[in-house]
Motif scaffolding. Structure first.
Motif, PDB file in Angstrom:
ATOM      1  N   ALA A  38       5.034   8.986  -6.623  1.00  0.00           N
ATOM      2  CA  ALA A  38       3.639   8.640  -6.324  1.00  0.00           C
ATOM      3  C   ALA A  38       3.495   7.132  -6.492  1.00  0.00           C
ATOM      4  O   ALA A  38       4.171   6.521  -7.318  1.00  0.00           O
ATOM      5  N   GLY A  39       2.601   6.521  -5.721  1.00  0.00           N
ATOM      6  CA  GLY A  39       2.419   5.084  -5.849  1.00  0.00           C
ATOM      7  C   GLY A  39       1.079   4.598  -5.343  1.00  0.00           C
ATOM      8  O   GLY A  39       0.355   5.317  -4.655  1.00  0.00           O
ATOM      9  N   LYS A  67      -1.169   8.116  -5.228  1.00  0.00           N
ATOM     10  CA  LYS A  67      -1.086   9.281  -4.363  1.00  0.00           C
ATOM     11  C   LYS A  67       0.385   9.602  -4.132  1.00  0.00           C
ATOM     12  O   LYS A  67       1.246   8.712  -4.210  1.00  0.00           O
ATOM     13  N   ILE A  68       0.666  10.863  -3.877  1.00  0.00           N
ATOM     14  CA  ILE A  68       2.048  11.292  -3.634  1.00  0.00           C
ATOM     15  C   ILE A  68       2.541  10.660  -2.337  1.00  0.00           C
ATOM     16  O   ILE A  68       1.919  10.800  -1.292  1.00  0.00           O
ATOM     17  N   ILE A  69       3.662   9.963  -2.444  1.00  0.00           N
ATOM     18  CA  ILE A  69       4.287   9.353  -1.267  1.00  0.00           C
ATOM     19  C   ILE A  69       5.310  10.311  -0.659  1.00  0.00           C
ATOM     20  O   ILE A  69       5.364  10.509   0.538  1.00  0.00           O
ATOM     21  N   ALA A 109       0.842  -1.197   0.000  1.00  0.00           N
ATOM     22  CA  ALA A 109       0.000   0.000   0.000  1.00  0.00           C
ATOM     23  C   ALA A 109       0.873   1.241   0.000  1.00  0.00           C
ATOM     24  O   ALA A 109       1.964   1.248   0.574  1.00  0.00           O
ATOM     25  N   ALA A 110       0.408   2.277  -0.645  1.00  0.00           N
ATOM     26  CA  ALA A 110       1.180   3.509  -0.775  1.00  0.00           C
ATOM     27  C   ALA A 110       1.639   4.034   0.579  1.00  0.00           C
ATOM     28  O   ALA A 110       2.774   4.474   0.731  1.00  0.00           O
ATOM     29  N   GLU A 111       0.766   3.971   1.585  1.00  0.00           N
ATOM     30  CA  GLU A 111       1.161   4.518   2.885  1.00  0.00           C
ATOM     31  C   GLU A 111       2.188   3.654   3.609  1.00  0.00           C
ATOM     32  O   GLU A 111       2.816   4.086   4.554  1.00  0.00           O
ATOM     33  N   GLU A 112       2.368   2.411   3.157  1.00  0.00           N
ATOM     34  CA  GLU A 112       3.343   1.516   3.784  1.00  0.00           C
ATOM     35  C   GLU A 112       4.708   1.568   3.116  1.00  0.00           C
ATOM     36  O   GLU A 112       5.670   1.015   3.629  1.00  0.00           O
ATOM     37  N   GLU A 135       5.169  16.998  -8.481  1.00  0.00           N
ATOM     38  CA  GLU A 135       4.037  16.171  -8.057  1.00  0.00           C
ATOM     39  C   GLU A 135       3.038  15.964  -9.190  1.00  0.00           C
ATOM     40  O   GLU A 135       2.523  14.854  -9.383  1.00  0.00           O
ATOM     41  N   SER A 136       2.763  17.002  -9.961  1.00  0.00           N
ATOM     42  CA  SER A 136       1.840  16.888 -11.097  1.00  0.00           C
ATOM     43  C   SER A 136       2.348  15.872 -12.114  1.00  0.00           C
ATOM     44  O   SER A 136       1.587  15.058 -12.630  1.00  0.00           O
TER      45      SER A 136
END
Length: 119
Positions: free
Chosen positions: A83-84, A112-114, A37-40, A101-102
């Motif tokens: 982003a991932g 989402k931007i990591i 997951a992106a947040e991980e 970021e764009s």
């Protein structure tokens, strides 16, 4: 004569600042395997006077954060972004964090931007 000396010093100072800024590189290394997951996703940001030095420092920072298998995702001279999601990733770089970021989100629209950073 004094005016010319001051002008010469001012020009030299500006040229020196531009030369110094042109030598700074940044890099982002990530530990982002498919299915994570992106947040991980773990990451590290590094800086250096060369691209190789910035990449080495990003890998060191990523591993120091407790990540096992870090890889350099992007290097940059001004700003960079990663982003991932669980399957895909995108990278971007540019003159501002917003531009970087764009571009990363253009590369991976559902991500989402990591991490993003600028020098």
């Amino acid at each position: 004569m004094l005016h010319k000396i001051r002008l010469g010093l001012a020009v030299a100072a500006v040229v020196g600042l531009q030369a110094t800024a042109a030598l700074a590189f940044g890099a982002i290394a990530v530990n982002d395997g498919q299915g994570v997951a992106a947040e991980e996703a773990g990451y590290g940001v590094g800086w250096g006077s060369t691209q190789k030095e910035a990449e080495k420092n990003a890998l060191k920072t990523c591993k120091a954060a407790g990540n096992d298998s870090c890889e350099v995702a992007v290097w940059f001279e001004q700003c960079g972004a990663y982003a991932g999601d669980r399957v895909n990733y995108g990278i971007g770089f540019g003159e501002t964090k917003k531009v970087a970021e764009s571009k990363a989100l253009e590369d991976c629209p559902n991500c989402k931007i990591i991490v993003s950073d600028c020098q």
